[in-house]
Write an enzyme that holds these catalytic residues in place. Structure first.
Site, PDB file in Angstrom:
ATOM      1  N   GLY A  24       0.844  -1.198   0.000  1.00 48.07           N
ATOM      2  CA  GLY A  24       0.000   0.000   0.000  1.00 48.07           C
ATOM      3  C   GLY A  24       0.874   1.241   0.000  1.00 48.07           C
ATOM      4  O   GLY A  24       1.917   1.268   0.643  1.00 48.07           O
ATOM      5  N   ARG A  92       3.306 -16.417  -5.354  1.00 47.80           N
ATOM      6  CA  ARG A  92       1.923 -16.911  -5.391  1.00 47.80           C
ATOM      7  C   ARG A  92       1.130 -15.945  -6.268  1.00 47.80           C
ATOM      8  O   ARG A  92       0.320 -15.172  -5.792  1.00 47.80           O
ATOM      9  CB  ARG A  92       1.365 -16.960  -3.953  1.00 47.80           C
ATOM     10  N   ASP A 130       6.106  -5.492   5.460  1.00 48.19           N
ATOM     11  CA  ASP A 130       6.453  -6.905   5.687  1.00 48.19           C
ATOM     12  C   ASP A 130       6.068  -7.777   4.488  1.00 48.19           C
ATOM     13  O   ASP A 130       6.795  -8.708   4.135  1.00 48.19           O
ATOM     14  CB  ASP A 130       5.827  -7.428   6.981  1.00 48.19           C
ATOM     15  N   GLY A 131       4.939  -7.469   3.834  1.00 51.33           N
ATOM     16  CA  GLY A 131       4.523  -8.260   2.668  1.00 51.33           C
ATOM     17  C   GLY A 131       5.514  -8.106   1.522  1.00 51.33           C
ATOM     18  O   GLY A 131       5.897  -9.087   0.862  1.00 51.33           O
ATOM     19  N   THR A 132       5.963  -6.869   1.302  1.00 52.07           N
ATOM     20  CA  THR A 132       6.912  -6.603   0.215  1.00 52.07           C
ATOM     21  C   THR A 132       8.253  -7.279   0.499  1.00 52.07           C
ATOM     22  O   THR A 132       8.889  -7.825  -0.409  1.00 52.07           O
ATOM     23  CB  THR A 132       7.094  -5.076   0.046  1.00 52.07           C
ATOM     24  N   THR A 152       5.477   1.927   5.696  1.00 52.88           N
ATOM     25  CA  THR A 152       4.067   1.628   5.932  1.00 52.88           C
ATOM     26  C   THR A 152       3.489   2.602   6.951  1.00 52.88           C
ATOM     27  O   THR A 152       4.156   2.928   7.946  1.00 52.88           O
ATOM     28  CB  THR A 152       3.777   0.189   6.439  1.00 52.88           C
ATOM     29  N   ILE A 153       2.272   3.042   6.690  1.00 51.84           N
ATOM     30  CA  ILE A 153       1.617   3.891   7.696  1.00 51.84           C
ATOM     31  C   ILE A 153       1.371   3.100   8.974  1.00 51.84           C
ATOM     32  O   ILE A 153       1.220   3.674  10.041  1.00 51.84           O
ATOM     33  CB  ILE A 153       0.274   4.481   7.193  1.00 51.84           C
ATOM     34  N   ASP A 154       1.329   1.754   8.869  1.00 52.83           N
ATOM     35  CA  ASP A 154       0.961   0.928  10.033  1.00 52.83           C
ATOM     36  C   ASP A 154       2.066   0.867  11.085  1.00 52.83           C
ATOM     37  O   ASP A 154       1.804   0.507  12.237  1.00 52.83           O
ATOM     38  CB  ASP A 154       0.643  -0.510   9.580  1.00 52.83           C
ATOM     39  N   ASP A 156       4.356  -1.292  11.481  1.00 51.81           N
ATOM     40  CA  ASP A 156       4.334  -2.626  12.080  1.00 51.81           C
ATOM     41  C   ASP A 156       5.407  -3.562  11.525  1.00 51.81           C
ATOM     42  O   ASP A 156       5.267  -4.783  11.610  1.00 51.81           O
ATOM     43  CB  ASP A 156       2.946  -3.258  11.882  1.00 51.81           C
ATOM     44  N   MET A 196      -6.839   3.094  10.101  1.00 53.11           N
ATOM     45  CA  MET A 196      -6.158   1.904   9.574  1.00 53.11           C
ATOM     46  C   MET A 196      -5.056   1.434  10.530  1.00 53.11           C
ATOM     47  O   MET A 196      -4.836   2.030  11.574  1.00 53.11           O
ATOM     48  CB  MET A 196      -5.565   2.215   8.202  1.00 53.11           C
ATOM     49  N   GLY A 197      -4.361   0.402  10.120  1.00 56.77           N
ATOM     50  CA  GLY A 197      -3.265  -0.109  10.942  1.00 56.77           C
ATOM     51  C   GLY A 197      -3.118  -1.618  10.899  1.00 56.77           C
ATOM     52  O   GLY A 197      -2.243  -2.185  11.547  1.00 56.77           O
ATOM     53  N   ARG A 198      -4.036  -2.291  10.180  1.00 62.03           N
ATOM     54  CA  ARG A 198      -4.043  -3.772  10.118  1.00 62.03           C
ATOM     55  C   ARG A 198      -4.080  -4.373  11.514  1.00 62.03           C
ATOM     56  O   ARG A 198      -4.888  -3.987  12.326  1.00 62.03           O
ATOM     57  CB  ARG A 198      -2.826  -4.263   9.334  1.00 62.03           C
ATOM     58  N   ARG A 293     -21.935   8.834  16.478  1.00 59.16           N
ATOM     59  CA  ARG A 293     -21.655   8.947  15.037  1.00 59.16           C
ATOM     60  C   ARG A 293     -20.303   8.285  14.750  1.00 59.16           C
ATOM     61  O   ARG A 293     -19.407   8.311  15.592  1.00 59.16           O
ATOM     62  CB  ARG A 293     -21.585  10.412  14.599  1.00 59.16           C
ATOM     63  N   HIS A 299      -8.361   5.418   3.622  1.00 56.63           N
ATOM     64  CA  HIS A 299      -7.198   5.741   2.779  1.00 56.63           C
ATOM     65  C   HIS A 299      -6.778   7.202   2.853  1.00 56.63           C
ATOM     66  O   HIS A 299      -5.714   7.544   2.326  1.00 56.63           O
ATOM     67  CB  HIS A 299      -7.496   5.341   1.335  1.00 56.63           C
ATOM     68  N   ARG A 302      -3.385   7.527   3.974  1.00 48.83           N
ATOM     69  CA  ARG A 302      -2.275   7.144   3.086  1.00 48.83           C
ATOM     70  C   ARG A 302      -1.932   8.247   2.083  1.00 48.83           C
ATOM     71  O   ARG A 302      -0.916   8.151   1.386  1.00 48.83           O
ATOM     72  CB  ARG A 302      -2.634   5.861   2.332  1.00 48.83           C
TER      73      ARG A 302
HETATM   74  O1  F6P Z   1      -0.833  -1.574   5.117  1.00 48.84           O
HETATM   75  C1  F6P Z   1      -1.356  -0.331   4.816  1.00 48.84           C
HETATM   76  C2  F6P Z   1      -2.872  -0.384   4.809  1.00 48.84           C
HETATM   77  O2  F6P Z   1      -3.341   0.921   4.545  1.00 48.84           O
HETATM   78  C3  F6P Z   1      -3.500  -0.956   6.061  1.00 48.84           C
HETATM   79  O3  F6P Z   1      -3.534  -0.041   7.122  1.00 48.84           O
HETATM   80  C4  F6P Z   1      -4.864  -1.352   5.538  1.00 48.84           C
HETATM   81  O4  F6P Z   1      -5.394  -2.395   6.320  1.00 48.84           O
HETATM   82  C5  F6P Z   1      -4.568  -1.806   4.140  1.00 48.84           C
HETATM   83  O5  F6P Z   1      -3.343  -1.222   3.764  1.00 48.84           O
HETATM   84  C6  F6P Z   1      -5.641  -1.419   3.143  1.00 48.84           C
HETATM   85  O6  F6P Z   1      -5.334  -1.970   1.911  1.00 48.84           O
HETATM   86  P1  F6P Z   1      -6.068  -1.568   0.543  1.00 48.84           P
HETATM   87  O7  F6P Z   1      -5.373  -0.360   0.011  1.00 48.84           O
HETATM   88  O8  F6P Z   1      -5.892  -2.769  -0.316  1.00 48.84           O
HETATM   89  O9  F6P Z   1      -7.506  -1.276   0.858  1.00 48.84           O
END
Ligand code: F6P
Length: 390
Positions: A24, A92, A130-132, A152-154, A156, A196-198, A293, A299, A302
């Site tokens: 992302g 994959r 981490d995925g990359t 990553t914004i997360d 993590d 966000m933050g996974r 509310r 996003h 991001r």
């Molecule tokens: O890893 C960054 C992130 O913005 C996470 O916080 C969020 O869960 C995910 O990516 C959202 O992914 P996408 O852009 O596929 O909706």
């Protein structure tokens, strides 16, 4: 410096490098691209190539030369001039679908290696989370000189105390929470804000503390809906009469599971979280007489320009990546630990997440000023008298 992986060639022979942004996007990607490319061009006279849309570009042989001009004037720009992709893992890779829609996956690492060799890239700078880094691992194992840069914004990624993009996301979330504060106050409402933050609560925790939110719900501390209801009632009745609740998208109630917004079966990381904010709002609504509310920042976190701290971090990371490459490192991830830039084994960081420790100093400080984490700890001390509004 002792590197566990060494270049298979003399650093002097590194003349052409590729840069790839994966996962992302986040603020600061262009600042890193600029720092990597300018350091490589100015200090080492290298030729620099941009790989488009992350690993997709390696699979589809979309690689273009970057000029000094291409990487000038992009320090402050959001997004990535190279494009990114968080669905594509060469190990994959979805090559087709069966008649019933079932995806068929293949390992296309060899295609990536062919692209790298075809363009005579002596090293690849991989910018991602981490995925990359997981996607980069087979390239490292195949002997490609890879240096990773943590994005990553997360926040993590295992092995570094900070990733670029995080501080801008926190600043954006904090501003949004500040705005929710004034309208919550006017209408005597509870405003729930999902960020966000996974699986990690770094954004919620940090922006929650920065904005003086009354309640912070993070995945690392499963919440108790009854405790939330009681805390909100105390704040509404005996306190300021409004409340701000920040919820990490990965938060869940004790004994419950995370709320999934969608599953993309063709993606290497198919789960997308989202929706917990409304669940929390409903739980508050059924336990109190308060108007609630919900806002989902999604996003928005991001996008846009990186703040100054991220521009500086990105420049340091980019410069450091080329420096260690030219000192003979390979298969390393540049990191910052205790405010010092260094590097760790990329293969050790790949695919590992760094969650918020439940004894983190910021949690202790937040609890001390009356902030609830949706458990009974803060409730025991009382929420009504203590406003955590800064
Ligand atoms: O890893 C960054 C992130 O913005 C996470 O916080 C969020 O869960 C995910 O990516 C959202 O992914 P996408 O852009 O596929 O909706």
């Amino acid at each position: 410096m002792g590197y566990s992986s060494r270049l298979l060639m003399s650093p002097d022979t590194i003349k052409r490098i590729g840069i790839l942004t994966g996962g992302g996007d986040c603020p600061g990607l262009n600042a890193v691209i600029r720092a990597v490319a300018k350091t490589a061009m100015l200090q080492f006279r290298m030729e620099v190539f941009g790989i488009e849309d992350g690993f997709q570009g390696l699979i589809e042989n979309r690689v273009r030369p970057l000029s000094f001009r291409d990487v000038s004037g992009i320090l402050t720009r959001g997004g990535t001039i190279l494009g990114s992709n968080n669905r594509c893992n060469p190990q994959r890779y979805c090559t087709s679908q069966l008649a019933d829609g079932t995806p068929v996956f293949s390992d296309v690492t060899a295609t990536c290696l062919q692209t790298i060799r075809g363009h005579k890239l002596d090293a690849v700078i991989v910018i991602g989370g981490d995925g990359t880094m997981c996607c980069a691992a087979p390239l490292v194992e195949a002997g490609v000189n890879v240096i990773g840069i943590p994005k990553t914004i997360d926040n993590d990624l295992f092995g570094t105390e900070i990733t670029f993009g995080f501080l801008t996301a926190v600043a954006t979330a904090t501003e949004a929470l500040d705005r929710l504060h004034s309208t919550a106050d006017s209408h005597h409402r509870v405003m729930v804000c999902e960020v966000m933050g996974r699986n990690a609560g770094w954004i919620a925790l940090t922006a929650g503390v920065a904005s003086g939110s009354d309640m912070i719900l993070i995945p690392e501390i499963p919440f108790d809906e009854d405790a939330i209801g009681e805390y909100i009632t105390q704040r509404m009745e005996g306190g300021p009469g409004f409340a701000i609740v920040v919820v990490a998208e990965g938060a869940r109630r004790a004994g419950g599971s995370q709320v999934i917004a969608r599953i993309d079966p063709t993606s290497a990381d198919p789960v997308r979280l989202g929706g917990i904010g409304q669940r929390v709002a409903d739980a508050i609504g059924t336990r109190t007489n308060v108007e609630v509310r919900t806002t989902v920042l999604g996003h928005v976190l991001r996008g846009g320009m990186p703040i100054a701290a991220d521009r500086i971090l990105a420049t340091n990371f980019g410069y450091h990546a080329i420096s260690i490459l030219m000192e003979g490192a390979s298969g390393r991830l540049v990191v910052r630990e205790n405010n010092v830039f260094s590097d760790v084994d990329l293969l050790v960081s790949a695919g590992r997440q760094r969650l918020v420790p439940t004894n983190h100093a910021l949690i202790t400080a937040a609890r001390a000023v009356g902030t609830s984490f949706g458990d009974r700890a803060t409730l025991a001390r009382g929420a009504s008298g203590t406003s955590s509004v800064v």
